[in-house]
Design a protein around this motif. Structure first.
Motif, short mmCIF file in Angstrom:
data_model
loop_
_atom_site.label_atom_id
_atom_site.label_comp_id
_atom_site.label_asym_id
_atom_site.label_seq_id
_atom_site.Cartn_x
_atom_site.Cartn_y
_atom_site.Cartn_z
N LYS A 248 0.87 -1.19 0.00
CA LYS A 248 0.00 0.00 0.00
C LYS A 248 0.90 1.23 0.00
N ILE A 249 0.50 2.22 -0.77
CA ILE A 249 1.32 3.44 -0.82
C ILE A 249 0.63 4.51 0.01
N LYS A 250 1.36 5.03 0.97
CA LYS A 250 0.79 6.09 1.81
C LYS A 250 1.59 7.36 1.60
N LYS B 80 14.00 17.73 -0.79
CA LYS B 80 13.02 17.21 0.18
C LYS B 80 11.68 17.16 -0.54
N TYR B 81 10.97 16.06 -0.41
CA TYR B 81 9.62 16.05 -0.94
C TYR B 81 8.66 15.36 0.01
N PRO B 82 7.35 15.54 -0.18
CA PRO B 82 6.41 14.92 0.75
C PRO B 82 6.72 13.43 0.89
N PRO B 83 6.79 12.93 2.11
CA PRO B 83 7.21 11.54 2.29
C PRO B 83 6.23 10.52 1.70
N LEU B 84 6.83 9.44 1.24
CA LEU B 84 6.05 8.32 0.69
C LEU B 84 6.37 7.10 1.53
N THR B 85 5.36 6.34 1.90
CA THR B 85 5.63 5.10 2.64
C THR B 85 4.93 3.94 1.95
N ARG B 195 11.78 13.91 6.95
CA ARG B 195 11.25 12.82 7.75
C ARG B 195 9.94 12.25 7.20
N LEU B 196 9.61 11.09 7.71
CA LEU B 196 8.35 10.47 7.29
C LEU B 196 7.22 10.96 8.18
N ASN B 197 6.02 10.70 7.73
CA ASN B 197 4.85 11.01 8.54
C ASN B 197 4.50 9.73 9.30
N MET B 198 4.60 9.82 10.63
CA MET B 198 4.40 8.62 11.48
C MET B 198 3.05 7.96 11.23
#
Lengths: 376, 205
Positions: A248-250, B80-85, B195-198
């Protein structure tokens, strides 16, 4: 006259039989469409059709519809969408070619076996070959006490037998699949020739190193979760597997279209962080210029949606705060250089001399973050 | 070797975003040749019920660019760009064959590249290091020519400039409790965190 009636009935019967043999799946299609789609395509790749695709296929009327169906069929099965080649199509077309060229006929272990003699693409061996490709191991045995047998084994990544397909020669012509039996003697009875002792069949198999045939008669796979049913199911198209297994991509979804006034950065919210300690109480502070936020229009007002999260670790304690704040402003105020939003955390009573603080702010897709060691 | 492995995350030439002009601002590097680009990735093991899985987050990238008019001149640029998880699905691994895993990975790589391209549109340059190098004629080794120029965008949105003879910029991994959070780039007392968004990690810690 009676003879003529008999001949007439026979002709009608043969015609009906002939009609049954050429069972047409595509009920509404024109002859050339049937030729291209059913005879050239479905008859070879039908083992890979899902139930839905079969139903869809039956409804095809024109060549154009058929071409769209075939293109979609392959597209859904492309194992690597980043390459121009459709690797799965190439793989299945190679299997068709192997069957047509009778690749197993001159193979040492399966010498003399021909797909054509086993009902071609409709036969069990071709069905398995189209589903799973060339077996990793093959063996054929001709017996005095039992009918001719052939086994195809497909291994897994750990070197175990994923599938053991056993075929027996029916009526001395075509090879058909033999489904394993729980009881070995019943299995042996099924492959034995008439008027033969079962012990003799067993002995002949053992003497001719036919243990693998005996195993295949009672067990289909080394993995007990794999059943013949599962092995004969059409494989899931690659695109479906990808949907099921892909991570899943968040991420943040930028509200680009809704933003009326944006700050001059793409992923950053410039802000000033400071703190104050009075009487052992710590207050975290943020100062953000209105022009450094993104603004959307909500009920005729300019609103900036700001998320703030602060954490302070003090000894074993964790003081955590989360705020979703809607800041309301005007266009004039936003463009003024000294128009600010101020934030203060709830006061935290400090126990340690040094604490760690983490501050995270987010507005639209933009963010900023601080990690500080604060000394009392 | 590390570079080679990381180079697997190379992107297809997204346009460089211009750096804003100001008194301390870094020079424009538009038109410079890309030598390499590597994404800043973090991996975190997260728990969901009884199962654990590894989530991968991408918070930015760095590039090395070469001046096409002066080939001895390079910049190291951090975006820096909006984090992707990317959070893997919970699988019954025994049910899935290796082929299926490969197929899923192929499709995922395509989606990942597309998503990264999309995110790069929202990137900010936060660090630029410029230097010149030459070859030592005696030893054949690459040597630094002149000072290193460092620019860092601080948290107030201002560019900080420092000219030094050594590497001054520090890069640290930032963690919070058991999670790897991101990277901190510092120039003396100024820093910027990618950083990532927790909340993207979901699951329980």
């Amino acid at each position: 006259m009676r003879h003529q009636i008999k001949v007439f009935i026979l002709i009608v019967f043969l015609l009906i039989l002939n009609g049954c043999a050429k069972k047409v799946l595509m009920k509404y299609a024109e002859t050339d469409t049937i030729k291209m789609c059913e005879e050239n395509f479905y008859s070879k790749f039908y083992m890979h059709f899902s139930e839905n695709e079969k139903n869809e296929f039956k409804e095809i009327k024109t060549l154009g519809e058929c071409q769209i169906f075939i293109d979609t069929f392959w597209q859904k099965r492309d194992t690597d969408p980043s390459t121009s080649e459709n690797e799965y199509k190439t793989l299945l077309e190679k299997r068709v070619e192997d069957i047509e060229k009778e690749v197993l006929f001159q193979n040492m272990d399966t010498a003399g076996f021909a797909f054509k003699a086993s009902d071609g693409f409709k036969g069990d061996p071709a069905k398995i070959y189209m589903l799973h490709g060339a077996p990793d191991f093959t063996k054929k045995i001709e017996g005095h006490t039992f009918v001719n047998l052939m086994v195809w084994i497909y291994g897994d990544e750990n070197g175990k037998h994923r599938y053991r397909f056993l075929f027996y020669q029916k009526n001395s012509i075509q090879y058909v699949i033999f489904w394993p039996q729980w009881n070995g003697w019943i299995a042996i009875e099924e492959i034995s020739k008439d008027f033969v002792e079962l012990d003799a069949v067993y002995e002949e198999l053992i003497q001719n190193e036919g243990e693998i045939f005996l195993i295949s008669m009672i067990s289909f796979s080394d993995n007990s979760n794999i059943t013949p049913d599962k092995a004969l199911k059409p494989p899931k198209p690659a695109s479906e597997i990808a949907k099921e297994l892909a991570p899943k991509i968040k991420t943040e979804t930028p509200k680009t279209e809704e933003i009326v006034v944006a700050n001059s950065f793409n992923s950053t919210i410039p802000a000033e962080f400071s703190y104050e300690i009075t009487n052992d109480k710590l207050i975290l502070k943020l100062e953000i210029k209105h022009e450094d936020l993104d603004w959307i229009l909500k009920n005729n007002e300019l609103v900036s949606e700001l998320f703030i999260k602060t954490i302070v670790w003090d000894k074993d304690q964790k003081h955590e705060e989360e705020h979703n704040i809607n800041i309301v402003s005007t266009k004039q105020k936003i463009t003024e250089k000294n128009s600010f939003f101020f934030f203060e955390s709830k006061p935290i009573t400090l126990e340690s001399e040094i604490v760690k603080a983490s501050i995270y702010i987010k507005n639209n897709q933009k963010y900023n973050s601080w990690i500080e060691e604060i000394k009392r | 070797m590390k570079i080679l492995i990381l180079a697997m995350f190379l992107l297809q030439e997204p346009a460089l975003l211009p750096i804003q002009q100001g008194p301390n601002n870094p020079p424009s590097v538009n038109g410079w040749k890309k030598v390499t680009e590597i994404h800043l990735e973090l991996k975190n093991v997260i728990k969901s019920g009884e199962k654990t899985m590894t989530a991968t987050s991408i918070v930015g990238s760095f590039r090395v660019l070469q001046n096409p008019e002066l080939e001895s001149e390079f910049v190291f640029m951090v975006s820096k760009y909006p984090p992707l998880t990317f959070v893997p699905q919970l699988l019954q691994s025994a049910e899935n064959t290796r082929d299926e895993m490969v197929v899923a990975e192929n499709y995922f790589q395509k989606v990942k590249q597309e998503k990264l391209k999309e995110m790069i549109k929202f990137s900010d340059t936060i660090l630029l290091i410029k230097w010149r190098e030459s070859k030592d004629l005696r030893t054949g080794e690459t040597i630094l020519l002149g000072p290193i120029e460092n620019w860092l965008l601080n948290q107030q949105g201002k560019w900080i400039f420092e000219s030094t003879n050594d590497k001054t910029i520090k890069r640290e991994l930032v963690s919070e409790e058991d999670l790897l959070l991101g990277f901190k780039f510092s120039l003396k007392e100024n820093y910027h965190i990618l950083r990532l968004n927790m909340s993207h990690l979901g699951g329980e810690k």
